[in-house]
Design a protein around this motif. Structure first.
Motif, PDB file in Angstrom:
ATOM      1  N   UNK A  14       0.815  -1.215   0.000  1.00  0.00           N
ATOM      2  CA  UNK A  14       0.000   0.000   0.000  1.00  0.00           C
ATOM      3  C   UNK A  14       0.849   1.266   0.000  1.00  0.00           C
ATOM      4  N   UNK A  15       1.913   1.270   0.778  1.00  0.00           N
ATOM      5  CA  UNK A  15       2.739   2.471   0.852  1.00  0.00           C
ATOM      6  C   UNK A  15       3.474   2.728  -0.460  1.00  0.00           C
ATOM      7  N   UNK A  16       3.927   1.666  -1.102  1.00  0.00           N
ATOM      8  CA  UNK A  16       4.598   1.844  -2.390  1.00  0.00           C
ATOM      9  C   UNK A  16       3.628   2.362  -3.437  1.00  0.00           C
ATOM     10  N   UNK A  17       2.425   1.797  -3.485  1.00  0.00           N
ATOM     11  CA  UNK A  17       1.448   2.268  -4.464  1.00  0.00           C
ATOM     12  C   UNK A  17       0.929   3.657  -4.120  1.00  0.00           C
ATOM     13  N   UNK A  18       0.975   4.017  -2.853  1.00  0.00           N
ATOM     14  CA  UNK A  18       0.626   5.380  -2.487  1.00  0.00           C
ATOM     15  C   UNK A  18       1.604   6.365  -3.114  1.00  0.00           C
ATOM     16  N   UNK A  19       2.896   6.049  -3.038  1.00  0.00           N
ATOM     17  CA  UNK A  19       3.914   6.898  -3.673  1.00  0.00           C
ATOM     18  C   UNK A  19       3.737   6.914  -5.181  1.00  0.00           C
ATOM     19  N   UNK A  20       3.505   5.757  -5.770  1.00  0.00           N
ATOM     20  CA  UNK A  20       3.303   5.655  -7.216  1.00  0.00           C
ATOM     21  C   UNK A  20       2.101   6.477  -7.653  1.00  0.00           C
ATOM     22  N   UNK A  27      -3.332   8.351 -12.744  1.00  0.00           N
ATOM     23  CA  UNK A  27      -3.965   8.579 -11.446  1.00  0.00           C
ATOM     24  C   UNK A  27      -5.248   7.777 -11.317  1.00  0.00           C
ATOM     25  N   UNK A  28      -5.436   7.228 -10.161  1.00  0.00           N
ATOM     26  CA  UNK A  28      -6.641   6.446  -9.907  1.00  0.00           C
ATOM     27  C   UNK A  28      -7.854   7.360  -9.815  1.00  0.00           C
ATOM     28  N   UNK A  29      -8.920   7.014 -10.508  1.00  0.00           N
ATOM     29  CA  UNK A  29     -10.154   7.783 -10.477  1.00  0.00           C
ATOM     30  C   UNK A  29     -11.163   7.013  -9.621  1.00  0.00           C
ATOM     31  N   UNK A  30     -11.170   7.351  -8.341  1.00  0.00           N
ATOM     32  CA  UNK A  30     -11.880   6.565  -7.351  1.00  0.00           C
ATOM     33  C   UNK A  30     -13.319   6.271  -7.665  1.00  0.00           C
ATOM     34  N   UNK A  53      -0.001  11.447 -10.535  1.00  0.00           N
ATOM     35  CA  UNK A  53      -0.673  12.751 -10.617  1.00  0.00           C
ATOM     36  C   UNK A  53       0.265  13.787 -11.224  1.00  0.00           C
ATOM     37  N   UNK A  54       1.503  13.807 -10.732  1.00  0.00           N
ATOM     38  CA  UNK A  54       2.471  14.793 -11.212  1.00  0.00           C
ATOM     39  C   UNK A  54       2.816  14.538 -12.674  1.00  0.00           C
ATOM     40  N   UNK A  55       3.044  13.291 -13.023  1.00  0.00           N
ATOM     41  CA  UNK A  55       3.423  12.941 -14.393  1.00  0.00           C
ATOM     42  C   UNK A  55       2.328  13.326 -15.384  1.00  0.00           C
ATOM     43  N   UNK A  56       1.082  13.103 -15.005  1.00  0.00           N
ATOM     44  CA  UNK A  56      -0.017  13.393 -15.917  1.00  0.00           C
ATOM     45  C   UNK A  56      -0.467  14.851 -15.863  1.00  0.00           C
TER      46      UNK A  56
END
Length: 478
Positions: A108-114, A177-180, A119-122
């Protein structure tokens, strides 16, 4: 520059609240979706707010790499004696698939960083209203960090990722970015192959390279932020893990002789006694997570390593016997540390020496690059003078009584490789790397009976459940 330094290092973990709420971890924590794009627009309106968003990725990368996630590379090997029931459970290969601390936490923490990197990349190129060259740099740093986190996940969860099983199950590659509010199990990303995961890591790093700085005005930033050097260094590690020794040798060569990095004759200067704040990073560091002082044990205040107090682990006598008595790595970097608790007579590493865990964290050091190139050249060209010279440079700087090797000292390539691997063990011990060296070279872990299909961790049960089985479990845990 001072304003940026203060913002980054004194409040490294501080991030714009709206961005933290916008995107958090993977699956489990992705219930919150952005209400609209206004929040992102505000984040990328200025260089300073975008910089804060980027710092959140650095902070989340730290959170994914501290504590058990870092020292797993050591306590699962014969470097350390473990006195922890939990560590014993991990080493046995019987860790539950629903373990939320190490298995679930690392994922979870790694995917949180990813996710925040995504967001920044896109969004930075589309919504950023500050200088274009800085936007490009921010995207490049985010790609470096995304690659770093994917490599961490790959070595923890990628089935066969360190044993050449390129068609094995790698990772779900979330690259946007994940679109919840739009997420549902039917469009969950499946696991890519190990090869495809490595390819994405290499792609991110290669794309990041042109837009990164060689260095920064502030030396601490040079060692704590993504640079061209850290990209080449991480690529060398990636290729070494893949068994692509020609490219591992080529990438590591960029760091050797580079004016931004140099070996220090005094290893205590590389790992200074930590005051708990304002501890510099030596020029040997290519990428590190810096100690910051936050007036309390929160954010980057404490790194949570269980070395100093020896409650859970201490250095193994058989490992320490591999050093000569004149080796700095024994005389300066091994000590008794805390003596009033458990195991008062045992020894531990002094690389992490602050009694409250306030130490810099080495992620990539120059000495690793010397030894990577030395090994890779032998694997591609046999016994050669450059590999011997690189080995001598690391062993000789550590031990004033060391006598340089010559090519004639090694009967064949395997003999030289074995000596280089020993040097990696002596030099990089307690920096979270030894486990992965053992696996990639076909040697045994602490648990000599551990089957190969349990060299990786199980995919967290929650991730499989929430995707309705779209994520497939690692074979050793079915």
């Amino acid at each position: 520059m001072k304003e940026m330094k203060d913002r980054k290092y004194n409040r490294y973990g501080l991030v714009i609240v709206v961005l933290a709420c916008l995107l958090s971890a993977c699956d489990k924590q992705l219930d919150l979706a952005p209400e609209d794009t206004t929040v992102e627009t505000e984040v990328f309106q200025s260089e300073s707010s975008a910089e804060s968003a980027l710092m959140d990725v650095y902070n989340k990368t730290f959170e994914a790499n501290n504590a058990t996630s870092y020292i797993f590379g050591d306590f699962s090997t014969d470097l350390l004696v473990s006195k922890s029931d939990y560590y014993d459970l991990v080493n046995s290969g019987e860790i539950p698939v629903d373990d939320s601390y190490f298995v679930g936490g690392s994922w979870e923490k790694s995917y949180s960083a990813i996710n925040v990197a995504n967001v920044i990349i896109e969004s930075a190129p589309k919504l950023g209203t500050y200088r274009e060259e800085v936007i490009s740099q921010h995207v490049a740093e985010a790609k470096f960090l995304r690659a770093y986190n994917y490599l961490m996940l790959q070595k923890l969860f990628g089935d066969g990722a360190l044993t050449g099983k390129m068609n094995g199950l790698g990772l779900p590659l979330q690259l946007t970015p994940y679109e919840g509010i739009k997420w549902n199990a039917s469009n969950a990303i499946t696991r890519s192959t190990v090869q495809a995961t490595y390819d994405q890591i290499i792609k991110d790093l290669t794309e990041a390279l042109p837009d990164l700085n060689e260095n920064y005005e502030d030396d601490l930033e040079t060692r704590a932020r993504a640079t061209k050097g850290s990209v080449h260094a991480l690529l060398s590690r990636v290729y070494l893990y893949m068994g692509n020794f020609e490219k591992a040798a080529s990438e590591s060569a960029f760091l050797i002789g580079n004016e931004n990095y140099r070996l220090n004759a005094d290893l205590r200067s590389v790992f200074p006694m930590s005051s708990g704040y304002d501890v510099s990073l030596d020029a040997e560091y290519i990428y590190a997570i810096p100690l910051t002082w936050n007036n309390g044990d929160h954010q980057f205040g404490t790194h949570y390593f269980s070395y100093y107090h020896k409650y859970s682990t201490y250095a193994a006598d058989d490992f320490l016997a591999k050093y000569t008595d004149t080796d700095q790595r024994k005389t300066k970097l091994i000590w008794q540390a805390y003596t009033k608790g458990q195991n008062p007579t045992k020894l531990t590493t002094a690389k992490f020496n602050n009694d409250r865990g306030r130490d810099n964290i080495p992620m990539i050091r120059l000495s690793e690059m010397y030894l990577t190139r030395a090994e890779a050249l032998v694997r591609t060209s046999g016994v050669n003078q450059e590999s011997v010279n690189l080995l001598n440079a690391i062993a000789g700087r550590a031990d004033s009584e060391f006598t340089n090797y010559t090519t004639g000292d090694f009967a064949n390539a395997d003999a030289l490789i074995d000596r280089i691997l020993l040097e990696r063990e002596l030099e990089l011990c307690f920096e979270g790397l030894h486990r992965y060296d053992l696996i990639r070279t076909g040697r045994k872990l602490k648990n000599k009976d551990l089957p190969e299909n349990k060299y990786v961790l199980p995919i967290p049960k929650r991730e499989i459940e929430i995707t309705k089985g779209s994520l497939v479990q690692n074979p050793g845990y079915l």
